[in-house]
Design a protein around this motif. Structure first.
Motif, PDB file in Angstrom:
ATOM      1  N   GLN A 123       0.804  -1.220   0.000  1.00 62.04           N
ATOM      2  CA  GLN A 123       0.000   0.000   0.000  1.00 62.04           C
ATOM      3  C   GLN A 123       0.841   1.276   0.000  1.00 62.04           C
ATOM      4  O   GLN A 123       0.295   2.362   0.182  1.00 62.04           O
ATOM      5  N   LEU A 124       2.135   1.166  -0.217  1.00 61.04           N
ATOM      6  CA  LEU A 124       3.022   2.328  -0.070  1.00 61.04           C
ATOM      7  C   LEU A 124       3.538   2.878  -1.396  1.00 61.04           C
ATOM      8  O   LEU A 124       4.356   3.802  -1.391  1.00 61.04           O
ATOM      9  N   PHE A 125       3.064   2.346  -2.512  1.00 63.60           N
ATOM     10  CA  PHE A 125       3.685   2.699  -3.774  1.00 63.60           C
ATOM     11  C   PHE A 125       3.470   4.152  -4.193  1.00 63.60           C
ATOM     12  O   PHE A 125       4.214   4.674  -5.023  1.00 63.60           O
ATOM     13  N   THR A 126       2.465   4.801  -3.663  1.00 59.80           N
ATOM     14  CA  THR A 126       2.249   6.215  -4.014  1.00 59.80           C
ATOM     15  C   THR A 126       2.972   7.157  -3.060  1.00 59.80           C
ATOM     16  O   THR A 126       2.934   8.372  -3.249  1.00 59.80           O
ATOM     17  N   GLU A 127       3.633   6.607  -2.057  1.00 59.75           N
ATOM     18  CA  GLU A 127       4.354   7.420  -1.069  1.00 59.75           C
ATOM     19  C   GLU A 127       5.805   7.636  -1.508  1.00 59.75           C
ATOM     20  O   GLU A 127       6.295   6.960  -2.413  1.00 59.75           O
ATOM     21  N   PRO A 128       6.503   8.588  -0.874  1.00 62.55           N
ATOM     22  CA  PRO A 128       7.955   8.676  -1.106  1.00 62.55           C
ATOM     23  C   PRO A 128       8.605   7.328  -0.782  1.00 62.55           C
ATOM     24  O   PRO A 128       8.395   6.798   0.310  1.00 62.55           O
ATOM     25  N   LEU A 129       9.375   6.798  -1.711  1.00 61.20           N
ATOM     26  CA  LEU A 129       9.667   5.371  -1.631  1.00 61.20           C
ATOM     27  C   LEU A 129      11.108   5.038  -2.027  1.00 61.20           C
ATOM     28  O   LEU A 129      11.694   5.647  -2.914  1.00 61.20           O
ATOM     29  N   VAL A 130      11.631   4.013  -1.325  1.00 64.35           N
ATOM     30  CA  VAL A 130      12.886   3.370  -1.707  1.00 64.35           C
ATOM     31  C   VAL A 130      12.587   1.888  -1.936  1.00 64.35           C
ATOM     32  O   VAL A 130      12.051   1.226  -1.045  1.00 64.35           O
ATOM     33  N   ILE A 131      12.887   1.407  -3.130  1.00 58.95           N
ATOM     34  CA  ILE A 131      12.762  -0.018  -3.443  1.00 58.95           C
ATOM     35  C   ILE A 131      14.149  -0.637  -3.298  1.00 58.95           C
ATOM     36  O   ILE A 131      15.114  -0.203  -3.941  1.00 58.95           O
ATOM     37  N   VAL A 132      14.272  -1.664  -2.444  1.00 58.55           N
ATOM     38  CA  VAL A 132      15.560  -2.318  -2.231  1.00 58.55           C
ATOM     39  C   VAL A 132      15.536  -3.674  -2.922  1.00 58.55           C
ATOM     40  O   VAL A 132      14.689  -4.517  -2.622  1.00 58.55           O
ATOM     41  N   VAL A 133      16.469  -3.863  -3.848  1.00 61.11           N
ATOM     42  CA  VAL A 133      16.580  -5.112  -4.597  1.00 61.11           C
ATOM     43  C   VAL A 133      17.731  -5.916  -4.014  1.00 61.11           C
ATOM     44  O   VAL A 133      18.870  -5.440  -3.965  1.00 61.11           O
ATOM     45  N   GLY A 134      17.428  -7.135  -3.568  1.00 55.71           N
ATOM     46  CA  GLY A 134      18.461  -8.001  -3.023  1.00 55.71           C
ATOM     47  C   GLY A 134      19.146  -8.807  -4.107  1.00 55.71           C
ATOM     48  O   GLY A 134      18.737  -8.809  -5.276  1.00 55.71           O
ATOM     49  N   SER A 135      20.208  -9.484  -3.736  1.00 54.68           N
ATOM     50  CA  SER A 135      20.942 -10.291  -4.698  1.00 54.68           C
ATOM     51  C   SER A 135      20.149 -11.545  -5.041  1.00 54.68           C
ATOM     52  O   SER A 135      19.343 -12.031  -4.252  1.00 54.68           O
ATOM     53  N   GLU A 136      20.412 -12.055  -6.248  1.00 59.72           N
ATOM     54  CA  GLU A 136      19.738 -13.275  -6.673  1.00 59.72           C
ATOM     55  C   GLU A 136      20.220 -14.446  -5.825  1.00 59.72           C
ATOM     56  O   GLU A 136      21.410 -14.663  -5.661  1.00 59.72           O
ATOM     57  N   GLY A 137      19.282 -15.187  -5.268  1.00 59.37           N
ATOM     58  CA  GLY A 137      19.638 -16.336  -4.437  1.00 59.37           C
ATOM     59  C   GLY A 137      19.693 -15.981  -2.965  1.00 59.37           C
ATOM     60  O   GLY A 137      18.955 -16.536  -2.157  1.00 59.37           O
ATOM     61  N   ARG A 138      20.551 -15.043  -2.581  1.00 50.38           N
ATOM     62  CA  ARG A 138      20.709 -14.704  -1.161  1.00 50.38           C
ATOM     63  C   ARG A 138      19.628 -13.768  -0.678  1.00 50.38           C
ATOM     64  O   ARG A 138      19.259 -13.773   0.503  1.00 50.38           O
ATOM     65  N   GLY A 139      19.089 -12.939  -1.548  1.00 53.73           N
ATOM     66  CA  GLY A 139      18.047 -12.000  -1.140  1.00 53.73           C
ATOM     67  C   GLY A 139      18.621 -10.831  -0.357  1.00 53.73           C
ATOM     68  O   GLY A 139      19.770 -10.430  -0.541  1.00 53.73           O
ATOM     69  N   LEU A 140      17.822 -10.299   0.542  1.00 55.52           N
ATOM     70  CA  LEU A 140      18.232  -9.149   1.346  1.00 55.52           C
ATOM     71  C   LEU A 140      19.113  -9.591   2.505  1.00 55.52           C
ATOM     72  O   LEU A 140      18.905 -10.652   3.096  1.00 55.52           O
TER      73      LEU A 140
END
Length: 322
Positions: A263-280
């Motif tokens: 529900q936060l996509f219209t807010e000021p936002l940071v999307i954090v992408v983790g590494s493939e396999g290990r994730g965040l």
């Protein structure tokens, strides 16, 4: 008379010591003292330097097991984009190039001619070199007879990405990379970020891909129009973003919330992408307001980081268009 004409019984005349034996002067037999340490012997340093340069020219020094360790690239060293399409795309997109290298006796086509034309119009230096030279510049990558030299990337401060959003009158949208070490993934994420209106990328200064020739190539020139900031500590930067009013949404295959339910996509936002396999990483996960996952019908370990970022950024853009 004895043989040789010497009178018998007469003692032979004693000769003095020959030169060079050290017997003529007592000082010649005195020691020169202890050998000075290596750092005080200029000839030692010159020799070591010459040997080091020779090893580098042969491909690096040899480490344990006979393997040559990878040569460390200076952050101030230029980068190179190889390949006819990537070079033409980079020149057309306004990538800050300093030289265009073209192989001798190259089989010209429209892409090569157009690249030379654009480079000439932009005042980029044109250099004709051997293919061996191109192989060394591009570190063995496929270059098709052309390579573009670009200066070392100047990273922004994390706060600058927020300023860019404020100047545009838009809620900030920043993509942070956690443990993404493949430059091609960084380039792919940059393409998606540009396509869906992100204001910049944030990467950590250690254990992360940087804006290299591989990233430029995969981004198809979009990095020329997208700022990349670098933080000494990613978790500290995320904490400062949250203090500035931004929400942090992490992407992880083990997230408890589906991407469509965020529900936060219209807010000021940071999307954090983790590494493939290990994730965040654990610390980054603790600084997220939501950890979301992308549901998949087919069984798969995880999505490629570039694909996951593209899907999420499309979802953000769809919500913001409403």
């Amino acid at each position: 008379m004895a043989a040789g004409g010497r009178a018998s019984g007469r003692p032979a005349k004693k000769k003095g010591p020959n030169k060079g034996t050290g017997g003529q002067k007592r000082r010649s037999l005195e020691g020169k003292g202890a050998t000075p340490p290596a750092h005080m012997r200029h000839w030692f340093k010159d020799k070591s330097r010459s040997e080091r340069i020779a090893r580098e020219d042969r491909g690096g020094t040899t480490g344990a097991g006979g393997r040559a360790p990878a040569r460390r690239r200076s952050e101030d060293a230029p980068e190179y984009i190889g390949g006819r399409n990537p070079v033409l795309e980079a020149l057309s997109a306004g990538v800050p190039a300093t030289a265009l290298y073209v192989a001798q006796r190259i089989d010209n086509d429209d892409r090569v001619r157009d690249a030379i034309k654009v480079a000439t119009e932009r005042g980029v230096a044109l250099l004709e070199v051997t293919r061996d030279k191109l192989d060394r510049l591009t570190e063995g990558a496929v270059h098709q007879g052309v390579a573009l030299q670009i200066p070392a990337y100047e990273y922004a401060h994390p706060d600058e990405l927020i300023d860019l959003a404020h100047d545009a009158g838009e809620p900030p949208l920043i993509v942070a990379l956690d443990g993404v070490t493949d430059p091609r993934n960084l380039g792919a994420i940059a393409r998606s970020a540009t396509a869906f209106g992100a204001h910049g990328l944030l990467i950590p200064s250690r254990r992360s891909a940087g804006v290299t020739g591989g990233a430029w190539k995969t981004s198809a020139g979009t990095l020329a129009n997208l700022r990349v900031a670098r933080a000494a500590n990613l978790t500290a930067a995320l904490r400062e973003y949250r203090e500035a009013g931004l929400f942090v949404v992490g992407l992880d295959g083990e997230g408890t919330t589906e991407i469509a339910d965020v529900q936060l996509f219209t807010e000021p936002l940071v999307i954090v992408v983790g590494s493939e396999g290990r994730g965040l990483s654990r610390l980054v996960r603790e600084h997220c307001d939501v950890v979301a996952r992308i549901p998949m019908q087919a069984a798969a370990e995880s999505l490629n980081a570039g694909v996951a970022a593209g899907v999420t950024l499309y979802e953000v853009a769809r919500h913001r268009r409403r």
